[in-house]
Scaffold this motif. Structure first.
Motif, PDB file in Angstrom:
ATOM      1  N   MET A   1      41.583 -53.466   8.376  1.00  0.00           N
ATOM      2  CA  MET A   1      41.016 -53.708   7.039  1.00  0.00           C
ATOM      3  C   MET A   1      41.120 -55.187   6.659  1.00  0.00           C
ATOM      4  O   MET A   1      40.186 -55.749   6.077  1.00  0.00           O
ATOM      5  CB  MET A   1      41.721 -52.826   5.993  1.00  0.00           C
ATOM      6  CG  MET A   1      41.465 -51.330   6.169  1.00  0.00           C
ATOM      7  SD  MET A   1      39.717 -50.900   6.063  1.00  0.00           S
ATOM      8  CE  MET A   1      39.471 -51.029   4.305  1.00  0.00           C
ATOM      9  N   ASP A   2      42.212 -55.808   7.008  1.00  0.00           N
ATOM     10  CA  ASP A   2      42.411 -57.223   6.697  1.00  0.00           C
ATOM     11  C   ASP A   2      41.458 -58.102   7.512  1.00  0.00           C
ATOM     12  O   ASP A   2      40.843 -59.033   6.977  1.00  0.00           O
ATOM     13  CB  ASP A   2      43.878 -57.602   6.973  1.00  0.00           C
ATOM     14  CG  ASP A   2      44.175 -59.022   6.547  1.00  0.00           C
ATOM     15  OD1 ASP A   2      43.968 -59.331   5.351  1.00  0.00           O
ATOM     16  OD2 ASP A   2      44.582 -59.834   7.405  1.00  0.00           O
ATOM     17  N   PHE A   3      41.348 -57.783   8.793  1.00  0.00           N
ATOM     18  CA  PHE A   3      40.457 -58.539   9.694  1.00  0.00           C
ATOM     19  C   PHE A   3      39.000 -58.417   9.210  1.00  0.00           C
ATOM     20  O   PHE A   3      38.271 -59.423   9.161  1.00  0.00           O
ATOM     21  CB  PHE A   3      40.614 -57.992  11.115  1.00  0.00           C
ATOM     22  CG  PHE A   3      40.005 -58.830  12.198  1.00  0.00           C
ATOM     23  CD1 PHE A   3      40.448 -60.124  12.440  1.00  0.00           C
ATOM     24  CD2 PHE A   3      38.996 -58.313  13.016  1.00  0.00           C
ATOM     25  CE1 PHE A   3      39.893 -60.897  13.466  1.00  0.00           C
ATOM     26  CE2 PHE A   3      38.441 -59.076  14.043  1.00  0.00           C
ATOM     27  CZ  PHE A   3      38.888 -60.365  14.269  1.00  0.00           C
ATOM     28  N   ALA A   4      38.585 -57.210   8.835  1.00  0.00           N
ATOM     29  CA  ALA A   4      37.210 -56.978   8.350  1.00  0.00           C
ATOM     30  C   ALA A   4      36.968 -57.740   7.043  1.00  0.00           C
ATOM     31  O   ALA A   4      35.938 -58.390   6.873  1.00  0.00           O
ATOM     32  CB  ALA A   4      36.974 -55.485   8.157  1.00  0.00           C
ATOM     33  N   ARG A   5      37.947 -57.653   6.149  1.00  0.00           N
ATOM     34  CA  ARG A   5      37.826 -58.341   4.848  1.00  0.00           C
ATOM     35  C   ARG A   5      37.708 -59.852   5.042  1.00  0.00           C
ATOM     36  O   ARG A   5      36.856 -60.498   4.434  1.00  0.00           O
ATOM     37  CB  ARG A   5      39.049 -58.002   3.990  1.00  0.00           C
ATOM     38  CG  ARG A   5      38.980 -58.500   2.539  1.00  0.00           C
ATOM     39  CD  ARG A   5      40.321 -58.389   1.820  1.00  0.00           C
ATOM     40  NE  ARG A   5      41.421 -58.991   2.577  1.00  0.00           N
ATOM     41  CZ  ARG A   5      41.619 -60.309   2.714  1.00  0.00           C
ATOM     42  NH1 ARG A   5      40.818 -61.162   2.116  1.00  0.00           N
ATOM     43  NH2 ARG A   5      42.628 -60.771   3.446  1.00  0.00           N
ATOM     44  N   ARG A   6      38.557 -60.399   5.923  1.00  0.00           N
ATOM     45  CA  ARG A   6      38.527 -61.845   6.179  1.00  0.00           C
ATOM     46  C   ARG A   6      37.187 -62.304   6.746  1.00  0.00           C
ATOM     47  O   ARG A   6      36.771 -63.433   6.516  1.00  0.00           O
ATOM     48  CB  ARG A   6      39.670 -62.241   7.117  1.00  0.00           C
ATOM     49  CG  ARG A   6      40.959 -62.546   6.347  1.00  0.00           C
ATOM     50  CD  ARG A   6      42.246 -62.456   7.200  1.00  0.00           C
ATOM     51  NE  ARG A   6      42.123 -62.896   8.557  1.00  0.00           N
ATOM     52  CZ  ARG A   6      42.739 -62.320   9.599  1.00  0.00           C
ATOM     53  NH1 ARG A   6      43.537 -61.274   9.398  1.00  0.00           N
ATOM     54  NH2 ARG A   6      42.574 -62.771  10.815  1.00  0.00           N
ATOM     55  N   HIS A   7      36.523 -61.406   7.468  1.00  0.00           N
ATOM     56  CA  HIS A   7      35.204 -61.733   8.028  1.00  0.00           C
ATOM     57  C   HIS A   7      34.064 -61.222   7.142  1.00  0.00           C
ATOM     58  O   HIS A   7      32.899 -61.272   7.529  1.00  0.00           O
ATOM     59  CB  HIS A   7      35.084 -61.180   9.450  1.00  0.00           C
ATOM     60  CG  HIS A   7      35.933 -61.912  10.446  1.00  0.00           C
ATOM     61  ND1 HIS A   7      37.271 -61.639  10.635  1.00  0.00           N
ATOM     62  CD2 HIS A   7      35.644 -62.939  11.274  1.00  0.00           C
ATOM     63  CE1 HIS A   7      37.748 -62.458  11.558  1.00  0.00           C
ATOM     64  NE2 HIS A   7      36.793 -63.256  11.961  1.00  0.00           N
ATOM     65  N   GLN A   8      34.434 -60.697   5.988  1.00  0.00           N
ATOM     66  CA  GLN A   8      33.457 -60.222   4.984  1.00  0.00           C
ATOM     67  C   GLN A   8      32.527 -59.143   5.522  1.00  0.00           C
ATOM     68  O   GLN A   8      31.335 -59.122   5.221  1.00  0.00           O
ATOM     69  CB  GLN A   8      32.671 -61.412   4.420  1.00  0.00           C
ATOM     70  CG  GLN A   8      33.602 -62.423   3.738  1.00  0.00           C
ATOM     71  CD  GLN A   8      32.832 -63.528   3.019  1.00  0.00           C
ATOM     72  OE1 GLN A   8      32.147 -64.333   3.629  1.00  0.00           O
ATOM     73  NE2 GLN A   8      32.932 -63.524   1.704  1.00  0.00           N
ATOM     74  N   HIS A   9      33.124 -58.233   6.310  1.00  0.00           N
ATOM     75  CA  HIS A   9      32.378 -57.062   6.776  1.00  0.00           C
ATOM     76  C   HIS A   9      32.935 -55.834   6.059  1.00  0.00           C
ATOM     77  O   HIS A   9      34.139 -55.764   5.788  1.00  0.00           O
ATOM     78  CB  HIS A   9      32.531 -56.888   8.285  1.00  0.00           C
ATOM     79  CG  HIS A   9      31.890 -57.991   9.071  1.00  0.00           C
ATOM     80  ND1 HIS A   9      30.606 -58.422   8.836  1.00  0.00           N
ATOM     81  CD2 HIS A   9      32.369 -58.757  10.102  1.00  0.00           C
ATOM     82  CE1 HIS A   9      30.310 -59.401   9.682  1.00  0.00           C
ATOM     83  NE2 HIS A   9      31.361 -59.635  10.447  1.00  0.00           N
ATOM     84  N   PRO A  10      32.062 -54.859   5.772  1.00  0.00           N
ATOM     85  CA  PRO A  10      32.514 -53.687   5.001  1.00  0.00           C
ATOM     86  C   PRO A  10      33.168 -52.578   5.843  1.00  0.00           C
ATOM     87  O   PRO A  10      33.383 -51.470   5.349  1.00  0.00           O
ATOM     88  CB  PRO A  10      31.212 -53.185   4.370  1.00  0.00           C
ATOM     89  CG  PRO A  10      30.164 -53.564   5.348  1.00  0.00           C
ATOM     90  CD  PRO A  10      30.618 -54.858   5.983  1.00  0.00           C
ATOM     91  N   LEU A  11      33.493 -52.888   7.070  1.00  0.00           N
ATOM     92  CA  LEU A  11      34.089 -51.912   7.985  1.00  0.00           C
ATOM     93  C   LEU A  11      35.282 -51.189   7.344  1.00  0.00           C
ATOM     94  O   LEU A  11      36.161 -51.827   6.768  1.00  0.00           O
ATOM     95  CB  LEU A  11      34.555 -52.634   9.259  1.00  0.00           C
ATOM     96  CG  LEU A  11      35.179 -51.771  10.356  1.00  0.00           C
ATOM     97  CD1 LEU A  11      34.168 -50.787  10.924  1.00  0.00           C
ATOM     98  CD2 LEU A  11      35.731 -52.662  11.471  1.00  0.00           C
ATOM     99  N   GLN A  12      35.295 -49.874   7.475  1.00  0.00           N
ATOM    100  CA  GLN A  12      36.377 -49.061   6.909  1.00  0.00           C
ATOM    101  C   GLN A  12      37.164 -48.365   8.006  1.00  0.00           C
ATOM    102  O   GLN A  12      36.584 -47.826   8.955  1.00  0.00           O
ATOM    103  CB  GLN A  12      35.808 -47.993   5.957  1.00  0.00           C
ATOM    104  CG  GLN A  12      35.143 -48.567   4.711  1.00  0.00           C
ATOM    105  CD  GLN A  12      36.135 -49.265   3.799  1.00  0.00           C
ATOM    106  OE1 GLN A  12      37.161 -48.697   3.408  1.00  0.00           O
ATOM    107  NE2 GLN A  12      35.835 -50.515   3.461  1.00  0.00           N
ATOM    108  N   CYS A  13      38.476 -48.368   7.837  1.00  0.00           N
ATOM    109  CA  CYS A  13      39.387 -47.728   8.780  1.00  0.00           C
ATOM    110  C   CYS A  13      40.383 -46.920   7.958  1.00  0.00           C
ATOM    111  O   CYS A  13      40.932 -47.426   6.975  1.00  0.00           O
ATOM    112  CB  CYS A  13      40.101 -48.810   9.590  1.00  0.00           C
ATOM    113  SG  CYS A  13      41.173 -48.204  10.893  1.00  0.00           S
TER     114      CYS A  13
END
Ligand code: TYC
Length: 102
Positions: A85-97
């Motif tokens: 979630m942190d990695f996705a947020r930092r890259h501004q992707h909405p990926l959910q885990c």
């Protein structure tokens, strides 16, 4: 082991308690915006998958909506979810885990 009928003189055979801690499935969810290559990179980086394995799981999520990407103890599962979630947020992707008890 038989049940105790209630007679205090009866010694009941008991199973030794060997209850294992519950395991948790870590799930990756599909969305329309996260690039496929980013998801593959996530699976390689945080779940130790080969590129081929990561690509296969990414496609499963893309086609089916979600997939289990690993099964872990509560603490490890929580860490994996937080890392993704942190990695996705930092890259501004909405990926959910997410995680759920097995
Ligand atoms: N559906 C995304 C796309 O077409 C790819 C994707 C796959 C996104 C898996 C999230 O967990 C995911 N770019």
């Amino acid at each position: 082991p038989k049940e105790d009928a209630g007679d205090p003189a009866v010694v009941v055979a008991t199973r030794p308690k060997t209850k294992r801690p519950p395991l948790y499935k870590v799930l990756l969810l599909n969305d329309d915006y996260t690039p496929m290559e980013f998801v593959v990179a996530v699976l390689e980086r945080f779940f130790g998958m080969s590129h081929a394995q990561a690509f296969e799981i990414m496609l499963t999520v893309h086609k089916k909506g979600l997939a289990v990407v690993g099964v872990f103890s509560h603490e490890i599962a929580e860490t994996k979810v937080a890392q993704v979630m942190d990695f996705a947020r930092r890259h501004q992707h909405p990926l959910q885990c997410t995680m759920e008890k097995e």
